[in-house]
Design a protein around this motif. Structure first.
Motif: not given
Length: 366
Positions: A32-33, A51, A54, A74
Motif C-alpha cells: 500500500p505504501s 494505499s 494515501r 490496512e
C-alpha cells in the motif's frame, strides 16, 4: 440464524472469510505504501494493492475516494472534513494488515477511524458500501464528528463494536449490516471512556440496519435526542439497550420505534458492566422521557436479570427510569414476561395499548 428483510445488495454479502478467500488473488506484490491512486477532478480511485490512506490524505475538500473491488489490508484514518469513502459493497473488503499498522487507528485495533479534535469536529464525512471485518477492536470508530453518514457498510467479526460513535452529533447510520461482533453491532455514546452527562446528538438517526449474532444489537449510552427506527435486531444476546446513569443531564428524550427485535437468545457471559445476557429485547435503564412504540418484540427468552420483551431496569448505579412511555407495541412470547417494570422507584412510566400476554408486575398489558 438467518437475517431477514435484507435488501438485494446485503443478500449478496458473504462471510468475511469467504470474501477474503475469493478475493485473495487480487492482492498484488505492490505494498500500500508503494502504489499511488488515480485522481480525476476530486475523485481518487484506489485499486487492491494501492494505499487507501494515501488517497485519503491526498483528497481535496469535497473529494471522493473510490475503492474498487478487492481486499485491502490496512487501517484507515480520516482526519479531514468533507470527504466520501466509497467501495463496491460486499466486493470491497477491508481487513487488518499482516504487519504492524503504522497509523494510530491501526495500532488501536480499529479498521476505519474518523477522528475530530476537541472543539473542532470533523464535518460531512461519508462512509459507503464497504465491508470492514476482523479487527481487534472496532470495524468503524468515529469520535468528534458532525454530520457523519455510514451507509451500506457491513461490519463483521470485529472484537468490540462493529460501528462505534462517541462525541458525535447529527449522524446518520442507515442500511448497515453488523454481525458477529464481540460487543454491540452499533454502539453510540457521549464518551466511551469518561464519565459525563448525556450528549444531545442533535437528531442522530439509526435506521434500517440489520444486527445479528452480536453481544448487543444496538447500544445507546448516555445520549439524548436520538431516533432508533426500522431496524431488524435478531439473534443477539440482547436486542436494544438504552443506558443512562446518575450524571446530568440524564439519558433520554429519545425514540425507539418500528423495530423488529426478536429471538435475541444467544448466551453471553457477564462483564464488569453487566450480568450475563440472554433473551433481552428492548431494555431501558436510567432513562427519562423516552418513547418506545410500534415495535415487534417477540420470542426473547432467558433467565438473566435483564431478560424479557420490553424491560425497565434500574441502572447499576441506581439511576431510575422516569416518565417513559411504552405504547402500541406487539410484545409476544417473551420470557420471563413480555413487559417488565423492575424499577419500582421510577416515576411516571406508562405502559398503554401494548399487544402482550404477560407482565411483571401483572396488569401492564391492559
Amino acid at each position: 440464524m438467518a437475517l431477514r428483510q435484507m435488501p438485494r445488495g446485503a443478500q449478496r454479502m458473504t462471510y468475511l472469510g469467504c470474501a477474503t478467500a475469493a478475493l485473495a488473488g487480487l492482492l498484488g506484490a505492490a505494498s500500500p505504501s508503494q502504489a499511488a491512486p488515480d485522481r480525476d477532478d476530486g475523485v481518487l480511485v484506489v485499486r487492491p494493492g494501492e494505499s487507501i490512506q494515501r488517497a485519503v490524505d491526498a483528497a481535496p475538500p469535497g473529494g471522493t475516494v473510490v475503492l474498487l473491488p478487492g481486499v485491502y489490508r490496512e487501517s484507515v484514518r480520516i482526519n479531514k472534513s468533507h470527504l466520501t469513502l466509497r467501495g463496491a459493497g460486499s466486493r470491497t473488503v477491508i481487513v487488518p494488515p499482516t504487519a504492524q499498522a503504522a497509523t494510530p487507528c491501526g495500532q488501536a485495533g480499529d479498521g476505519i477511524c474518523v477522528s475530530g479534535a476537541a472543539g473542532a469536529p470533523l464535518t460531512d464525512v461519508h462512509l459507503q458500501s464497504l465491508t470492514v471485518g476482523g479487527f481487534k477492536r472496532n470495524g468503524i470508530w468515529a469520535s468528534g464528528t458532525e454530520g457523519l453518514t455510514v451507509h451500506r457498510v457491513a461490519a463483521r467479526r470485529n472484537g468490540q463494536w462493529g460501528i462505534g460513535l462517541e462525541k458525535s452529533v447529527h449522524s446518520l447510520l442507515r442500511d448497515n449490516l453488523a454481525v458477529d461482533n464481540g460487543d454491540a453491532g452499533i454502539f453510540l455514546a457521549n464518551t466511551a471512556e469518561e464519565e459525563a452527562g448525556a450528549l444531545d446528538t442533535r437528531g442522530t438517526v439509526v435506521v434500517e440496519n440489520r444486527l445479528g449474532r452480536n453481544r448487543i444489537g444496538i447500544t445507546a449510552r448516555r445520549l439524548r435526542n436520538l431516533l432508533i427506527a426500522h431496524n431488524t435486531v435478531i439473534g443477539n444476546c440482547a436486542g436494544v439497550f438504552v443506558v443512562g446513569d446518575e450524571n446530568r443531564p440524564k439519558a433520554g428524550m429519545l425514540t425507539v420505534r418500528d423495530n423488529n427485535v426478536s429471538r435475541n437468545n444467544k448466551f453471553c457471559p457477564a462483564t464488569k458492566r453487566l450480568p450475563f445476557l440472554k433473551g433481552s429485547g428492548v431494555v431501558l435503564t436510567g432513562t427519562e422521557d423516552s418513547l418506545v412504540q410500534h415495535n415487534l418484540v417477540r420470542d426473547n427468552r432467558g433467565n438473566s436479570p435483564l431478560s424479557g420483551g420490553i424491560v425497565l431496569f434500574p441502572s447499576f448505579v441506581k439511576a431510575t427510569n422516569d416518565r417513559n412511555l411504552i405504547r402500541d407495541n406487539v410484545v409476544r412470547h417473551n420470557a420471563p414476561a413480555d413487559l417488565i417494570n423492575a424499577d419500582p422507584k421510577g416515576q411516571g412510566n406508562v405502559f398503554i395499548r401494548n399487544d402482550c400476554r404477560t407482565s411483571r408486575p401483572p396488569g401492564l398489558c391492559r
